[in-house]
Scaffold this motif. Structure first.
Motif, PDB file in Angstrom:
ATOM      1  N   ILE A   1       2.801   7.298   5.234  1.00 13.83           N
ATOM      2  CA  ILE A   1       2.431   6.542   4.034  1.00 13.83           C
ATOM      3  C   ILE A   1       2.545   5.060   4.362  1.00 13.83           C
ATOM      4  O   ILE A   1       3.582   4.589   4.829  1.00 13.83           O
ATOM      5  N   ILE A   2       1.447   4.332   4.132  1.00 13.90           N
ATOM      6  CA  ILE A   2       1.414   2.892   4.358  1.00 13.90           C
ATOM      7  C   ILE A   2       1.172   2.235   3.004  1.00 13.90           C
ATOM      8  O   ILE A   2       0.169   2.520   2.345  1.00 13.90           O
ATOM      9  N   GLU A   3       2.060   1.368   2.607  1.00 16.77           N
ATOM     10  CA  GLU A   3       1.895   0.660   1.344  1.00 16.77           C
ATOM     11  C   GLU A   3       1.272  -0.699   1.625  1.00 16.77           C
ATOM     12  O   GLU A   3       1.868  -1.547   2.287  1.00 16.77           O
ATOM     13  N   LEU A   4       0.049  -0.891   1.145  1.00 19.87           N
ATOM     14  CA  LEU A   4      -0.675  -2.139   1.325  1.00 19.87           C
ATOM     15  C   LEU A   4      -0.669  -2.928   0.024  1.00 19.87           C
ATOM     16  O   LEU A   4      -0.838  -2.351  -1.054  1.00 19.87           O
ATOM     17  N   PRO A   5      -0.515  -4.250   0.108  1.00 18.05           N
ATOM     18  CA  PRO A   5      -0.528  -5.041  -1.118  1.00 18.05           C
ATOM     19  C   PRO A   5      -1.945  -5.172  -1.669  1.00 18.05           C
ATOM     20  O   PRO A   5      -2.928  -5.054  -0.933  1.00 18.05           O
ATOM     21  N   ASP A   6      -2.048  -5.395  -2.969  1.00 16.75           N
ATOM     22  CA  ASP A   6      -3.335  -5.691  -3.566  1.00 16.75           C
ATOM     23  C   ASP A   6      -3.749  -7.095  -3.143  1.00 16.75           C
ATOM     24  O   ASP A   6      -2.920  -7.924  -2.766  1.00 16.75           O
ATOM     25  N   VAL A   7      -5.041  -7.371  -3.203  1.00 16.51           N
ATOM     26  CA  VAL A   7      -5.546  -8.681  -2.776  1.00 16.51           C
ATOM     27  C   VAL A   7      -4.894  -9.800  -3.566  1.00 16.51           C
ATOM     28  O   VAL A   7      -4.507 -10.829  -3.007  1.00 16.51           O
ATOM     29  N   GLU A   8      -4.715  -9.614  -4.863  1.00 18.14           N
ATOM     30  CA  GLU A   8      -4.143 -10.689  -5.679  1.00 18.14           C
ATOM     31  C   GLU A   8      -2.664 -10.926  -5.367  1.00 18.14           C
ATOM     32  O   GLU A   8      -2.106 -11.950  -5.741  1.00 18.14           O
ATOM     33  N   ASP A   9      -2.014 -10.002  -4.661  1.00 18.34           N
ATOM     34  CA  ASP A   9      -0.619 -10.181  -4.267  1.00 18.34           C
ATOM     35  C   ASP A   9      -0.465 -10.984  -2.974  1.00 18.34           C
ATOM     36  O   ASP A   9       0.634 -11.351  -2.599  1.00 18.34           O
ATOM     37  N   ILE A  10      -1.571 -11.254  -2.276  1.00 26.01           N
ATOM     38  CA  ILE A  10      -1.530 -12.017  -1.030  1.00 26.01           C
ATOM     39  C   ILE A  10      -1.775 -13.487  -1.363  1.00 26.01           C
ATOM     40  O   ILE A  10      -2.797 -13.822  -1.967  1.00 26.01           O
ATOM     41  N   PRO A  11      -0.859 -14.374  -0.974  1.00 24.74           N
ATOM     42  CA  PRO A  11      -1.050 -15.808  -1.278  1.00 24.74           C
ATOM     43  C   PRO A  11      -2.354 -16.339  -0.682  1.00 24.74           C
ATOM     44  O   PRO A  11      -2.682 -16.066   0.470  1.00 24.74           O
ATOM     45  N   GLY A  12      -3.106 -17.076  -1.477  1.00 24.35           N
ATOM     46  CA  GLY A  12      -4.370 -17.658  -1.031  1.00 24.35           C
ATOM     47  C   GLY A  12      -5.569 -16.776  -1.270  1.00 24.35           C
ATOM     48  O   GLY A  12      -6.700 -17.179  -1.036  1.00 24.35           O
TER      49      GLY A  12
END
Length: 76
Positions: A35-46
């Protein structure tokens, strides 16, 4: 068809694979669940203002220079 009695058919010689795994490799190559948990785009700064391109005809268009488009290729 194989008509030579001295030469076995290819299906009898091998099972479709020239490389066989050792028993240790077989044990290590068993499937596992990851299981790989990837952040949502809006959670990545910039990345707050990144929007997906429109789907359809305009979805794959990119700006290209004239030499990439072949402009003037047949002008000679």
């Amino acid at each position: 068809m194989n008509n030579d009695p001295q030469k076995p058919a290819a299906a009898q010689v091998r099972d479709g694979s020239d490389v066989h795994d050792s028993p240790q490799d077989e044990a290590r190559l068993q499937p596992e669940e990851t299981i790989i948990e990837l952040p949502d785009v809006e959670d990545i700064p910039g990345q707050e203002f990144v929007h997906a391109p429109p789907l359809g005809e305009l979805g794959d268009t990119t700006i290209a220079s004239d030499d990439e488009e072949g402009k003037g290729l047949f002008d000679d």
